[in-house]
Design an enzyme around this catalytic site. Structure first.
Site, PDB file in Angstrom:
ATOM      1  N   HIS A 362       0.833  -1.205   0.000  1.00 29.87           N
ATOM      2  CA  HIS A 362       0.000   0.000   0.000  1.00 29.87           C
ATOM      3  C   HIS A 362       0.869   1.258   0.000  1.00 29.87           C
ATOM      4  O   HIS A 362       0.708   2.150  -0.828  1.00 29.87           O
ATOM      5  CB  HIS A 362      -0.912  -0.005   1.226  1.00 29.87           C
ATOM      6  CG  HIS A 362      -1.716   1.245   1.408  1.00 29.87           C
ATOM      7  ND1 HIS A 362      -3.073   1.283   1.203  1.00 29.87           N
ATOM      8  CD2 HIS A 362      -1.354   2.493   1.786  1.00 29.87           C
ATOM      9  CE1 HIS A 362      -3.507   2.507   1.447  1.00 29.87           C
ATOM     10  NE2 HIS A 362      -2.470   3.265   1.808  1.00 29.87           N
ATOM     11  N   GLU A 363       1.798   1.302   0.943  1.00 30.74           N
ATOM     12  CA  GLU A 363       2.601   2.519   1.117  1.00 30.74           C
ATOM     13  C   GLU A 363       3.451   2.827  -0.105  1.00 30.74           C
ATOM     14  O   GLU A 363       3.505   3.969  -0.574  1.00 30.74           O
ATOM     15  CB  GLU A 363       3.502   2.380   2.350  1.00 30.74           C
ATOM     16  CG  GLU A 363       2.761   2.196   3.661  1.00 30.74           C
ATOM     17  CD  GLU A 363       1.875   3.373   4.004  1.00 30.74           C
ATOM     18  OE1 GLU A 363       2.053   4.462   3.426  1.00 30.74           O
ATOM     19  OE2 GLU A 363       0.993   3.200   4.853  1.00 30.74           O
ATOM     20  N   HIS A 366       1.815   4.462  -3.000  1.00 31.58           N
ATOM     21  CA  HIS A 366       1.660   5.917  -2.970  1.00 31.58           C
ATOM     22  C   HIS A 366       2.782   6.584  -3.767  1.00 31.58           C
ATOM     23  O   HIS A 366       2.581   7.626  -4.396  1.00 31.58           O
ATOM     24  CB  HIS A 366       1.691   6.423  -1.530  1.00 31.58           C
ATOM     25  CG  HIS A 366       0.394   6.249  -0.800  1.00 31.58           C
ATOM     26  ND1 HIS A 366      -0.776   6.812  -1.236  1.00 31.58           N
ATOM     27  CD2 HIS A 366       0.086   5.589   0.342  1.00 31.58           C
ATOM     28  CE1 HIS A 366      -1.760   6.511  -0.395  1.00 31.58           C
ATOM     29  NE2 HIS A 366      -1.248   5.767   0.565  1.00 31.58           N
ATOM     30  N   GLU A 386      -5.963   7.226  -2.140  1.00 35.26           N
ATOM     31  CA  GLU A 386      -5.920   6.209  -1.082  1.00 35.26           C
ATOM     32  C   GLU A 386      -6.400   4.855  -1.607  1.00 35.26           C
ATOM     33  O   GLU A 386      -5.818   3.808  -1.304  1.00 35.26           O
ATOM     34  CB  GLU A 386      -6.787   6.661   0.090  1.00 35.26           C
ATOM     35  CG  GLU A 386      -6.728   5.765   1.295  1.00 35.26           C
ATOM     36  CD  GLU A 386      -5.359   5.703   1.943  1.00 35.26           C
ATOM     37  OE1 GLU A 386      -5.080   4.701   2.638  1.00 35.26           O
ATOM     38  OE2 GLU A 386      -4.557   6.641   1.754  1.00 35.26           O
ATOM     39  N   HIS A 450      -9.583   8.264   3.659  1.00 33.84           N
ATOM     40  CA  HIS A 450      -9.569   6.830   3.932  1.00 33.84           C
ATOM     41  C   HIS A 450     -10.975   6.247   3.947  1.00 33.84           C
ATOM     42  O   HIS A 450     -11.146   5.024   3.883  1.00 33.84           O
ATOM     43  CB  HIS A 450      -8.869   6.550   5.261  1.00 33.84           C
ATOM     44  CG  HIS A 450      -7.439   6.998   5.269  1.00 33.84           C
ATOM     45  ND1 HIS A 450      -7.061   8.271   5.588  1.00 33.84           N
ATOM     46  CD2 HIS A 450      -6.304   6.326   4.960  1.00 33.84           C
ATOM     47  CE1 HIS A 450      -5.746   8.382   5.488  1.00 33.84           C
ATOM     48  NE2 HIS A 450      -5.259   7.209   5.100  1.00 33.84           N
TER      49      HIS A 450
END
Length: 548
Positions: A362-363, A366, A386, A450
């Protein structure tokens, strides 16, 4: 200096302030009305470019930037700066540009030019339809005042230990009429120890704050991290020791910060080629968290490389780096585009490092968003930002096919963030978390990103798996639709290709949900044909979450 549009990448768990952003404008995007087979349309899929081929395309685009600007009807004071290039297998080239006006960066002025193999311009996707023009380039407030106001804004948000290193003049085109503005980056630390990188846009005439976003992406968790069992890691031998340097994946390195909050730390090394013990430890020298971090980076790199032909986060073959044991009792993990690095805290009591596979995927996704569409981390574009990380983080988890952490459509299910074993988010029915939106409404952009991300997460699940009850890898799902329709999924692999194609060629910084529908439909048409089942399912899945 190359203008830098705000990079709005956010981590799995953090909360951000939502501010309305502008809309993406698409012009001249031709859609074939003829039915063609999916095999033919796979020619529109992105192709892997060698470093030299990519450099050659970028240099060509840079040499032709002035002519392209003139062709697009940009003003005499405007210039285009090449940010990225994607080439499809059929020869179509998608060139992403940022703009300057009188030498000043234009934030929110990015655009993508789509060029056929023949050289004919097929369309342009713009972040704003507004003409870039301001009455004066002389500010009415000083840079020092703008910086002071930005620091005050940071402190209002709880970033008490903050300071600004001045402000730069820009043109703000992210919403409404373009204006002369200042961009201030406030550094220091947030109250919980997270590095602070608050970008504040201030009107240079009135002093009014126009926009703000946090450039640090963090995830807050309080649960135990489930490790991925015994895995193979690519390491480097140096003399009689081994270290966590992955030369096969852009030179990715894993460092130990040993409770510090700045610098790179110490490269993780060992006398044997074995790292970690498989169990968490409160020791800042423990290597288990480092092994998980290296594995997460490895799987994320391979996912993007083998699924999309993307060579690293920036698609330039260069690896990021990871840092573990950040701070003390730090229950966060974050991606920072300014250092091009991923950082993990050890959680409450320094015993629960946040290094699970889906958090890593996920990170670092970004970072991909930051280096492609650059979706503004606010309003609906922030929700899409997100959701993109949730979507690709889920893709990484399925791709890894790890028996200790099978792929699922649950976000953060292994870190026990709620203290009761429930996941952070549910893609099949986002509202099950008590906050996320299952479908679009006129106020969805006012939600924390989120929670507004739920609309796109739900769309992706429906596109992949369809509506109704289903069990996948032992997890039961039951996805509803807002209009009561029945959706039959096209499979996760195709859904991922469509989302990636849209992100890298049709989304811009200001894309909202309506624009995302248009962009994904164009991507589905490119890949599978405008009369294909895939195209029709994209439309049906968006309608099922009330995006039309």
């Amino acid at each position: 200096m190359t203008p830098r549009h705000p990079r709005h990448k956010r981590a799995t768990l953090a909360v951000a302030t939502a501010v309305a952003a502008g809309a993406l404008i698409s012009t001249g995007l031709a859609t074939s009305a003829s039915a063609q087979t999916p095999a033919k349309h796979l020619a529109a899929a992105p192709t892997a470019l060698s470093a030299s081929a990519r450099t050659s395309l970028i240099q060509k685009a840079e040499a032709e930037a002035a002519a392209t600007a003139q062709q697009l009807g940009l003003g005499a004071k405007e210039k285009l700066v090449v940010k990225d290039i994607v080439k499809d297998a059929d020869g179509t080239v998608h060139t992403r540009y940022e703009r300057t006006y009188a030498g000043l960066p234009v934030l929110g002025g990015d655009l993508v030019v789509h060029t056929a193999k023949s050289g004919r311009t097929e369309g342009v996707t713009r972040a704003t339809k507004a003409t870039i023009k301001v009455a004066s380039l002389k500010p009415q407030i000083t840079a020092a005042k703008a910086a002071q106001q930005a620091v005050s804004a940071a402190r209002t948000l709880g970033s008490a230990k903050s300071a600004a290193n001045g402000a730069r003049k820009v043109i703000w085109a992210g919403s409404g009429k373009p204006v002369l503005a200042y961009e201030t980056i406030v550094g220091g630390l947030q109250d919980d120890g997270t590095p602070n990188q608050l970008h504040v846009i201030t009107d240079a005439t009135t002093g009014k704050k126009l926009f703000e976003y946090q450039g640090i992406e963090n995830a807050t968790g309080t649960g135990k991290t489930l490790y991925s069992g015994s895995v193979s890691l690519t390491t480097t031998q140096s003399g009689s020791s081994y270290n966590l340097t992955d030369a096969s994946r852009g030179g990715h390195k894993t460092y130990n910060l040993a409770r510090k909050t700045s610098g790179k730390g110490t490269l993780v090394s060992n006398s044997t080629n074995v790292f970690g013990t498989g169990t968490a430890s409160t020791s800042s020298s423990d290597q288990t968290a480092a092994a998980d971090a290296a594995y997460g980076a490895q799987e994320t790199w391979d996912f993007y490389k083998n699924v999309f032909g993307r060579s690293g986060i920036k698609n330039d073959g260069v690896g990021a780096y990871s840092r573990v044991h950040y701070g003390s009792n730090y229950v966060n993990a974050f991606w920072d585009d300014s250092c091009f690095c991923m950082t993990y805290g050890d959680g409450s009591g320094n015993k629960d490092p946040l290094t699970s596979l889906d958090v890593a995927g996920h990170e670092m996704s970004h970072g991909v968003t930051a280096n492609t569409a650059g979706l503004d981390y606010s309003g609906e574009s922030g929700g899409l930002n997100e959701a993109t990380s949730d979507i690709f983080g889920t893709g990484v988890e399925f791709y890894a096919n790890n028996a200790s952490d099978p792929g699922d459509y649950l976000i953060g299910e292994k870190i026990n963030i709620n203290g009761d074993g429930t996941p952070l988010r549910y893609m099949d029915q986002p509202s099950k978390d008590g906050n996320s939106a299952d479908s679009w409404s006129s106020d969805v952009g006012n939600l924390d990103v989120h929670y507004s991300s739920g609309v796109a997460n739900h769309f992706f699940y429906l596109l992949s798996e369809g509506s109704g009850a289903k069990t996948i890898n032992g997890v039961s799902y039951d996805s509803p639709t807002s209009d009561g329709s029945k959706v039959t999924g096209i499979g996760r692999d195709k859904a991922l290709q469509i989302w990636y194609k849209a992100l890298t060629t049709y989304f811009t910084s200001t894309t909202n949900y309506s624009d995302a529908r248009s962009g994904t439909l164009k991507a589905a048409s490119d890949l599978y044909g405008a009369s294909s089942t895939e195209y029709k399912t994209v439309a049906a899945a968006w309608s099922a979450v009330n995006v039309s």
